[in-house]
Design an enzyme around this catalytic site. Sequence first.
Site, mmCIF file in Angstrom:
data_model
loop_
_atom_site.group_PDB
_atom_site.id
_atom_site.type_symbol
_atom_site.label_atom_id
_atom_site.label_comp_id
_atom_site.label_asym_id
_atom_site.label_seq_id
_atom_site.Cartn_x
_atom_site.Cartn_y
_atom_site.Cartn_z
ATOM 1 N N ASP A 139 1.301 -1.211 -0.218
ATOM 2 C CA ASP A 139 0.308 -0.035 0.072
ATOM 3 C C ASP A 139 1.537 1.399 0.364
ATOM 4 O O ASP A 139 2.252 1.118 0.778
ATOM 5 C CB ASP A 139 -0.852 -0.149 1.031
ATOM 6 C CG ASP A 139 -2.470 -1.108 1.005
ATOM 7 O OD1 ASP A 139 -2.289 -1.783 0.241
ATOM 8 O OD2 ASP A 139 -2.683 -1.238 2.400
ATOM 9 N N ASP B 20 -7.815 -1.377 -4.224
ATOM 10 C CA ASP B 20 -7.856 -0.600 -3.382
ATOM 11 C C ASP B 20 -9.444 0.398 -4.302
ATOM 12 O O ASP B 20 -10.073 0.236 -4.330
ATOM 13 C CB ASP B 20 -7.539 0.215 -2.444
ATOM 14 C CG ASP B 20 -6.567 -1.158 -0.971
ATOM 15 O OD1 ASP B 20 -6.904 -2.321 -2.107
ATOM 16 O OD2 ASP B 20 -5.882 -0.465 -0.600
#
Length: 170
Positions: free
Chosen positions: A123, A142
């Site tokens: 991330d 995401d």
Amino acid sequence: MKFSRRSLFIIVTIIGTIALDQISKVWVRANVEAGSKSEILGDFFTLYNVENEGAFLGMGSELNETLRVILLLILPVVVLGFVLRYVFKDKNLGKWSLFAFSSIIGGGIANVYDRFAYGSVTDFWHLKLTDTLRTGIFNVADVFVTTGMIILVFVTFFKKKPKEDIKKAD
């Protein structure tokens, strides 16, 4: 093997989503120091390089290995398989719904691939509008999953009723 335009649209969207996500993660792993933080647009938009061993916002990272494998690898693969089957079988889905489901599938596959290949998901983006209104650290997959979900909500909410249903309601 000849694909219909509809099938090609689904496949290209899924593969494109996976490719964009994986290219971004390769770049971050290669160019951003692990655990670092770089301000892109002040405190509003920040670049990180963190490994998320859990799911959304790290949930599940504290689970034992067996449960993590079941909940973060096996279950998502099964669900993604069912959604993929649904998308190819339901010929009544509109283009926006196809794009939404395909984006969700592509983003899901990209994150499951990371968990399988690396044991965690990379991330790297963070948005902060105010001290209380901010995101967790997230990635391109995401974004596609979230965008797909938002599109599905709008498509469902603004879906036109067939004329027959309108007449029956009167």
